[in-house]
Design a protein around this motif. Structure first.
Motif, PDB file in Angstrom:
ATOM      1  N   ASP A 286       0.808  -1.227   0.000  1.00 12.97           N
ATOM      2  CA  ASP A 286       0.000   0.000   0.000  1.00 12.97           C
ATOM      3  C   ASP A 286       0.837   1.272   0.000  1.00 12.97           C
ATOM      4  N   ILE A 287       2.149   1.171  -0.187  1.00 16.83           N
ATOM      5  CA  ILE A 287       3.029   2.340  -0.094  1.00 16.83           C
ATOM      6  C   ILE A 287       3.224   2.958  -1.473  1.00 16.83           C
ATOM      7  N   ALA A 288       2.803   4.204  -1.603  1.00 22.87           N
ATOM      8  CA  ALA A 288       2.935   4.920  -2.875  1.00 22.87           C
ATOM      9  C   ALA A 288       4.300   5.558  -3.034  1.00 22.87           C
ATOM     10  N   CYS A 289       4.827   6.132  -1.929  1.00 21.03           N
ATOM     11  CA  CYS A 289       6.069   6.904  -2.058  1.00 21.03           C
ATOM     12  C   CYS A 289       6.810   6.951  -0.736  1.00 21.03           C
ATOM     13  N   VAL A 290       8.080   7.265  -0.859  1.00 24.04           N
ATOM     14  CA  VAL A 290       8.947   7.494   0.293  1.00 24.04           C
ATOM     15  C   VAL A 290       9.512   8.902   0.171  1.00 24.04           C
ATOM     16  N   LEU A 291       9.362   9.687   1.219  1.00 24.52           N
ATOM     17  CA  LEU A 291       9.888  11.055   1.254  1.00 24.52           C
ATOM     18  C   LEU A 291      11.210  11.080   2.017  1.00 24.52           C
ATOM     19  N   VAL A 292      12.200  11.719   1.433  1.00 29.17           N
ATOM     20  CA  VAL A 292      13.506  11.867   2.070  1.00 29.17           C
ATOM     21  C   VAL A 292      13.856  13.344   2.128  1.00 29.17           C
ATOM     22  N   ASN A 293      14.143  13.841   3.315  1.00 32.11           N
ATOM     23  CA  ASN A 293      14.713  15.170   3.471  1.00 32.11           C
ATOM     24  C   ASN A 293      16.190  14.985   3.799  1.00 32.11           C
ATOM     25  N   PRO A 294      17.105  15.239   2.864  1.00 31.94           N
ATOM     26  CA  PRO A 294      18.527  14.939   3.099  1.00 31.94           C
ATOM     27  C   PRO A 294      19.121  15.685   4.286  1.00 31.94           C
ATOM     28  N   LEU A 295      18.462  16.740   4.760  1.00 32.71           N
ATOM     29  CA  LEU A 295      18.953  17.457   5.931  1.00 32.71           C
ATOM     30  C   LEU A 295      19.017  16.547   7.156  1.00 32.71           C
ATOM     31  N   GLN A 296      18.179  15.485   7.176  1.00 36.16           N
ATOM     32  CA  GLN A 296      18.171  14.577   8.315  1.00 36.16           C
ATOM     33  C   GLN A 296      19.486  13.836   8.492  1.00 36.16           C
ATOM     34  N   ALA A 297      20.335  13.857   7.477  1.00 35.26           N
ATOM     35  CA  ALA A 297      21.641  13.216   7.621  1.00 35.26           C
ATOM     36  C   ALA A 297      22.434  13.810   8.778  1.00 35.26           C
ATOM     37  N   LEU A 298      22.134  15.047   9.147  1.00 32.03           N
ATOM     38  CA  LEU A 298      22.836  15.702  10.262  1.00 32.03           C
ATOM     39  C   LEU A 298      22.340  15.213  11.616  1.00 32.03           C
ATOM     40  N   HIS A 299      21.076  14.859  11.694  1.00 29.56           N
ATOM     41  CA  HIS A 299      20.513  14.373  12.970  1.00 29.56           C
ATOM     42  C   HIS A 299      19.418  13.345  12.692  1.00 29.56           C
ATOM     43  N   PRO A 300      19.796  12.140  12.250  1.00 27.54           N
ATOM     44  CA  PRO A 300      18.782  11.128  11.921  1.00 27.54           C
ATOM     45  C   PRO A 300      17.872  10.820  13.105  1.00 27.54           C
ATOM     46  N   ASN A 301      16.581  10.673  12.795  1.00 25.50           N
ATOM     47  CA  ASN A 301      15.573  10.270  13.774  1.00 25.50           C
ATOM     48  C   ASN A 301      15.356  11.279  14.901  1.00 25.50           C
ATOM     49  N   ALA A 302      15.764  12.505  14.688  1.00 25.34           N
ATOM     50  CA  ALA A 302      15.518  13.561  15.662  1.00 25.34           C
ATOM     51  C   ALA A 302      14.810  14.713  14.972  1.00 25.34           C
ATOM     52  N   ASN A 303      13.886  15.341  15.690  1.00 28.10           N
ATOM     53  CA  ASN A 303      13.182  16.490  15.129  1.00 28.10           C
ATOM     54  C   ASN A 303      14.149  17.632  14.860  1.00 28.10           C
ATOM     55  N   ALA A 304      13.725  18.547  14.008  1.00 28.12           N
ATOM     56  CA  ALA A 304      14.539  19.733  13.751  1.00 28.12           C
ATOM     57  C   ALA A 304      14.872  20.394  15.085  1.00 28.12           C
ATOM     58  N   PRO A 305      16.139  20.627  15.375  1.00 26.07           N
ATOM     59  CA  PRO A 305      16.515  21.110  16.709  1.00 26.07           C
ATOM     60  C   PRO A 305      16.123  22.562  16.932  1.00 26.07           C
ATOM     61  N   GLY A 306      15.597  22.811  18.108  1.00 29.62           N
ATOM     62  CA  GLY A 306      15.254  24.167  18.523  1.00 29.62           C
ATOM     63  C   GLY A 306      15.508  24.320  20.010  1.00 29.62           C
TER      64      GLY A 306
END
Length: 573
Positions: A286-306
């Motif tokens: 049932d999977i149509a697509c996978v989204l990749v934001n390459p910025l996550q390479a800096l902090h995989p599996n963590a939300n955008a830091p604030g």
């Protein structure tokens, strides 16, 4: 029960066969559901529903003046040291940023964004006390090179990066906007028919992305929406996969957790760089697509830091280019095998890493790529680039089956003009030279700053993905979020997320960077001198989290007690 026999052979009833089919389907569903659960990151960022529930449960409470300076159990002498430092900083802010702060306070009654950003610059327990005393202001009036000038005439080094727009410096984008406006002035704001520059822009975008076709949109969020819609249209599948912590805009399907009033039912949030996630992609239909934001390479599996989430010093970041490139290659292989559309969301990074973006930098081709931010030369834009088969919005054999997507301001003439100037100038040799030894330059700058910070004895370090940096801390502390205010006092402008993200222009010269680094170290040294990084053997990140949890439980119990008491009878009200 009757059993049919033919020639002495006994045949089971159809009901047995149906039951077996149902049982097999149920077991497969259960197996897929368990596999999906195991592929989610174990943090709350990987479990959107639990994150939303916790957000609703979280009680509000705040520190009074005494507790504000003792939130970590510091002794009285350290608390007084902090108080004195805070008062000096508040006096400096009141004198230096008076006009900017005054307009911000006035405008906040009309501009709701200012209310949100003011309250979430720091952890909520400290927020009111800080807002009332440290007011940097949210307005600037001019930019030049790598600096911004606020309403009080202060020139600040710009580390905001305009949310990622500013790759080549403020002056470059002002020139793109001015020259682009002149190119389209005769047509003006006419919408519907396209300015001829749109055709030239499309050719250039296809060349740099390696794709066949483009579509223009009004923002990066809209571009991602269209890319996902096209993937669903052509695959006939409904679900999308995003990775834990990744940001793809504010619309519902890609922001399933805190901040979205409605649950996203067709979204799987999986762990980044995980074999279990690849297994989910291999096994589900049932999977149509996978989204990749390459910025996550800096902090995989963590939300955008604030800085609003800096309750302790657990924030970490590290970039391993080879490891992330290997992950993308494996992801690409699985998507190709299963007919899943691989989408690179390069709205934020754009062409910051390489002339061909993240596709060139990591050596992996996507099926669809979204751009925004910088590509329109400083004006608002969203772009989808993709293979022709995926970009088509209709079917020749089914005239009523279309994938509709339009926008009033898509391909606005002035945006096309600024985009043309950006793409034309971006191809010139002098700008391309900025990419020469890019990683070596920015990795060297980050390493040099870390060496200086270590030599100064301050518990602050930086991690970087090229010219995008984040700050992390080496010892447990409750007050790391204060660093953003010391940096502002030293003349460094940060966005409202504070030290979570520092965005440099590639045009930042060695001399300009040296000045920035000098001010960064000075800010950290001043903060340490004011006692905010007091340490104690008993002060660990775990101890800090436990202390905060106790405070939350006490606040929640107090609210329950008040609620029970206030509703016990009409007279109690």
């Amino acid at each position: 029960m009757q059993i049919a026999t033919i020639g002495g052979t006994v045949y089971r009833p159809l009901s047995y066969i149906a039951a077996a089919v149902v049982l097999a389907a149920a077991l497969r569903w259960l197996w897929l559901r368990i596999e999906l659960s195991l592929a989610k990151h174990r943090s709350l960022a990987g479990h959107a529903r639990w994150g939303r529930r916790l957000a609703r449960w979280l009680p509000f409470y705040e520190y009074d003046e005494r507790r504000f300076f003792r939130a970590d159990g510091a002794p009285d002498a350290v608390a007084e040291q902090r108080r004195a430092g805070f008062e000096r900083l508040a006096a400096l802010y009141a004198a230096r940023f008076a006009r900017s702060a005054a307009l911000t306070q006035q405008a906040a009654t009309r501009i709701s964004d200012l209310q949100l950003t003011a309250r979430y610059r720091v952890p909520f327990q400290f927020s009111r006390y800080v807002r009332e005393r440290l007011k940097p202001g949210g307005f600037v009036q001019a930019s030049a090179g790598t600096t911004l000038t606020d309403l009080d005439g202060n020139r600040l080094y710009d580390l905001t990066g305009s949310y990622g727009v500013n790759v080549f410096g403020n002056d470059f984008y002002k020139q793109c906007i001015e020259a682009g406006s002149a190119r389209v002035r005769e047509l003006g704001p006419v919408l519907g028919p396209l300015h001829p520059l749109a055709a030239d822009n499309a050719e250039r975008l296809c060349a740099l992305s390696g794709m066949d076709e483009v579509s223009f949109h009004m923002s990066g969020t809209e571009a991602v929406m269209q890319a996902v819609r096209l993937a669903r249209y052509h695959t006939g599948r409904r679900c999308l996969v995003r990775f834990c912590g990744a940001y793809h805009g504010w619309w519902g399907d890609v922001q399933p957790g805190v901040g979205n009033p409605q649950p996203a039912r067709d979204t799987y949030t999986l762990a980044d760089m995980s074999e279990r996630s690849l297994a989910v992609l291999r096994h589900r239909r049932d999977i149509a697509c996978v989204l990749v934001n390459p910025l996550q390479a800096l902090h995989p599996n963590a939300n955008a830091p604030g800085d609003s989430a800096l309750l302790d010093s657990a924030r970490r970041a590290h970039f391993d280019r080879a490891a992330y490139a290997d992950w993308l290659r494996r992801l690409r292989a699985v998507c190709s095998e299963r007919g899943i559309v691989l989408i690179f969301d390069e709205v934020f990074l754009g062409f910051r890493l390489a002339p061909g973006g993240a596709q060139e930098y990591f050596g992996v081709r996507a099926d669809l790529v979204t751009y925004g931010k910088t590509v329109a030369g400083g004006l608002p834009i969203g772009v989808v680039c993709g293979r022709a088969a995926l970009m088509r919005r209709f079917r020749d054999d089914r005239p009523a089956d279309v994938c509709f997507a339009r926008g009033t301001f898509n391909a606005h003439p002035y945006v096309m003009g600024a985009m043309h100037e950006f793409l034309r100038r971006w191809e010139q040799p002098e700008l391309r030279r900025l990419y020469a030894d890019l990683d070596a330059t920015w990795n060297g700058r980050a390493a040099g700053l870390n060496s200086r910070l270590e030599a100064a004895g301050v518990p602050v370090r930086v991690a970087n993905l090229s010219s995008i940096w984040t700050v992390w801390y080496t010892q447990p502390a409750r007050y790391n979020w204060m660093l953003q205010y010391y940096l502002r006092a030293q003349g460094l402008a940060l966005s409202w997320v504070g030290t979570g993200r520092l965005i440099f222009s590639l045009a930042c010269t060695a001399e300009e960077y040296a000045a920035i680094a000098e001010r960064f170290v000075a800010a950290a040294v001043a903060m340490q001198a004011d006692g905010w990084w007091w340490s104690d053997p008993a002060l660990s990140n775990r101890a800090i989290r436990r202390r905060v949890l106790r405070e939350m439980l006490q606040a929640r119990c107090s609210s329950w007690t008040w609620s029970i008491g206030s509703s016990s009878s009409p007279r109690s009200r």
